[in-house]
Design a protein around this motif. Sequence first.
Motif, mmCIF file in Angstrom:
data_model
loop_
_atom_site.group_PDB
_atom_site.id
_atom_site.type_symbol
_atom_site.label_atom_id
_atom_site.label_comp_id
_atom_site.label_asym_id
_atom_site.label_seq_id
_atom_site.Cartn_x
_atom_site.Cartn_y
_atom_site.Cartn_z
ATOM 1 N N ASN A 133 0.849 -1.184 0.000
ATOM 2 C CA ASN A 133 0.000 0.000 0.000
ATOM 3 C C ASN A 133 0.884 1.232 0.000
ATOM 4 O O ASN A 133 2.084 1.159 0.239
ATOM 5 N N TYR A 134 0.276 2.360 -0.253
ATOM 6 C CA TYR A 134 0.978 3.632 -0.187
ATOM 7 C C TYR A 134 0.422 4.436 0.985
ATOM 8 O O TYR A 134 -0.554 5.155 0.861
ATOM 9 N N GLU A 135 1.075 4.263 2.138
ATOM 10 C CA GLU A 135 0.705 5.025 3.319
ATOM 11 C C GLU A 135 1.136 6.472 3.114
ATOM 12 O O GLU A 135 2.156 6.737 2.488
ATOM 13 N N ILE A 179 -4.136 5.769 3.645
ATOM 14 C CA ILE A 179 -3.578 4.949 2.582
ATOM 15 C C ILE A 179 -4.225 5.394 1.279
ATOM 16 O O ILE A 179 -5.443 5.521 1.204
ATOM 17 N N ARG A 193 -2.451 -3.951 -8.764
ATOM 18 C CA ARG A 193 -2.996 -2.672 -8.326
ATOM 19 C C ARG A 193 -1.994 -1.568 -8.623
ATOM 20 O O ARG A 193 -0.794 -1.773 -8.557
ATOM 21 N N GLU A 197 -7.025 2.170 8.510
ATOM 22 C CA GLU A 197 -6.027 2.656 7.555
ATOM 23 C C GLU A 197 -5.226 3.816 8.139
ATOM 24 O O GLU A 197 -4.008 3.907 7.956
#
Length: 123
Positions: free
Chosen positions: A35-37, A51, A77, A111
């Motif tokens: 994921n891209y926090e 996120i 993704r 998240e």
Amino acid sequence: MTHISSTAPDTRLAVKHEAPAVPSTVRLKDTSFGNYEFKVERPGRDPFYGILPLRFHGGRLAADILFFAPAAFFNLRGVFPYYQIDADNGVVRYKANATDDWHEYRPTTAEKERARQFFGVSG
């Protein structure tokens, strides 16, 4: 390439290990399992954590299954080409094309907590 903007001019952004200026155009790789926090900071306000919403690449899954099955789960993704951060309202807007309408996303409590942990901040 992903363009990230903000509704406020004095916004500082950190995405994973990147700290692009806002507005900025950055390259964020596709992922299947990560994921891209992010962390957004503005003077006088609490940081906004979350996120980034990602899009699913169904066509890539089909091609990988047909032509190279071992790669089927490495690029499912990816980031949207456009994001707008609205830290004051706790919203991330995203869209696939410059002419599209914005879709709004509010990170869940889980998240936000995951992003806080990623950046080394406890609850």
